[in-house]
Design a protein around this motif. Sequence first.
Motif, PDB file in Angstrom:
ATOM      1  N   ASP A 270       2.418   1.644  -3.469  1.00 11.20           N
ATOM      2  CA  ASP A 270       1.405   2.140  -4.411  1.00 11.20           C
ATOM      3  C   ASP A 270       1.178   3.633  -4.225  1.00 11.20           C
ATOM      4  O   ASP A 270       1.065   4.392  -5.195  1.00 11.20           O
ATOM      5  CB  ASP A 270       0.084   1.385  -4.238  1.00 11.20           C
ATOM      6  CG  ASP A 270       0.169  -0.059  -4.720  1.00 11.20           C
ATOM      7  OD1 ASP A 270       1.114  -0.386  -5.479  1.00 11.20           O
ATOM      8  OD2 ASP A 270      -0.709  -0.856  -4.319  1.00 11.20           O
ATOM      9  N   ARG A 271       1.112   4.067  -3.000  1.00 11.36           N
ATOM     10  CA  ARG A 271       0.911   5.492  -2.709  1.00 11.36           C
ATOM     11  C   ARG A 271       2.103   6.315  -3.195  1.00 11.36           C
ATOM     12  O   ARG A 271       1.927   7.407  -3.745  1.00 11.36           O
ATOM     13  CB  ARG A 271       0.701   5.683  -1.200  1.00 11.36           C
ATOM     14  CG  ARG A 271       0.497   7.104  -0.790  1.00 11.36           C
ATOM     15  CD  ARG A 271      -0.811   7.665  -1.346  1.00 11.36           C
ATOM     16  NE  ARG A 271      -0.937   9.049  -0.952  1.00 11.36           N
ATOM     17  CZ  ARG A 271      -1.164  10.038  -1.800  1.00 11.36           C
ATOM     18  NH1 ARG A 271      -1.350   9.805  -3.075  1.00 11.36           N
ATOM     19  NH2 ARG A 271      -1.238  11.279  -1.380  1.00 11.36           N
TER      20      ARG A 271
ATOM     21  N   GLU B 111       1.778   6.841  -6.863  1.00 13.32           N
ATOM     22  CA  GLU B 111       0.768   7.876  -7.136  1.00 13.32           C
ATOM     23  C   GLU B 111       1.360   9.266  -6.974  1.00 13.32           C
ATOM     24  O   GLU B 111       1.117  10.167  -7.783  1.00 13.32           O
ATOM     25  CB  GLU B 111      -0.426   7.723  -6.200  1.00 13.32           C
ATOM     26  CG  GLU B 111      -1.294   6.519  -6.458  1.00 13.32           C
ATOM     27  CD  GLU B 111      -2.388   6.360  -5.404  1.00 13.32           C
ATOM     28  OE1 GLU B 111      -2.706   7.348  -4.709  1.00 13.32           O
ATOM     29  OE2 GLU B 111      -2.912   5.252  -5.287  1.00 13.32           O
ATOM     30  N   ILE B 112       2.140   9.448  -5.914  1.00 13.80           N
ATOM     31  CA  ILE B 112       2.758  10.749  -5.652  1.00 13.80           C
ATOM     32  C   ILE B 112       3.729  11.104  -6.761  1.00 13.80           C
ATOM     33  O   ILE B 112       3.765  12.227  -7.257  1.00 13.80           O
ATOM     34  CB  ILE B 112       3.455  10.743  -4.275  1.00 13.80           C
ATOM     35  CG1 ILE B 112       2.410  10.636  -3.166  1.00 13.80           C
ATOM     36  CG2 ILE B 112       4.321  11.983  -4.104  1.00 13.80           C
ATOM     37  CD1 ILE B 112       3.008  10.387  -1.787  1.00 13.80           C
TER      38      ILE B 112
ATOM     39  N   GLU C  55       0.829  -1.204   0.000  1.00 15.45           N
ATOM     40  CA  GLU C  55       0.000   0.000   0.000  1.00 15.45           C
ATOM     41  C   GLU C  55       0.868   1.260   0.000  1.00 15.45           C
ATOM     42  O   GLU C  55       0.571   2.235  -0.699  1.00 15.45           O
ATOM     43  CB  GLU C  55      -0.929   0.013   1.210  1.00 15.45           C
ATOM     44  CG  GLU C  55      -2.010  -1.033   1.165  1.00 15.45           C
ATOM     45  CD  GLU C  55      -2.791  -1.129   2.461  1.00 15.45           C
ATOM     46  OE1 GLU C  55      -4.018  -1.305   2.376  1.00 15.45           O
ATOM     47  OE2 GLU C  55      -2.177  -1.026   3.548  1.00 15.45           O
ATOM     48  N   LEU C  56       1.942   1.225   0.768  1.00 13.99           N
ATOM     49  CA  LEU C  56       2.836   2.381   0.815  1.00 13.99           C
ATOM     50  C   LEU C  56       3.545   2.591  -0.519  1.00 13.99           C
ATOM     51  O   LEU C  56       3.699   3.724  -0.986  1.00 13.99           O
ATOM     52  CB  LEU C  56       3.852   2.214   1.946  1.00 13.99           C
ATOM     53  CG  LEU C  56       3.280   2.229   3.360  1.00 13.99           C
ATOM     54  CD1 LEU C  56       4.370   1.879   4.368  1.00 13.99           C
ATOM     55  CD2 LEU C  56       2.658   3.564   3.692  1.00 13.99           C
TER      56      LEU C  56
END
Length: 59
Positions: free
Chosen positions: A50-51, A54-55, A47-48
């Motif tokens: 993936d985030r 995105e950033i 999850e981290l």
Amino acid sequence: MGFGSYDESEQENQDYDTDFEDDDGVSTDETDHDGDVEFEFTASNDELLDRLEEIKENT
């Protein structure tokens, strides 16, 4: 004056206040911290990551 040029006389007439008083600073002994810091992560590594992607895409 052209781009990037300056008046040399302005550079020569600069005064700097170098009189520092001992009472003006912060005593580091007053702000000592002898505690612990703990972090609890609720997101998984995936999850981290993936985030993070995105950033990166938004910049």
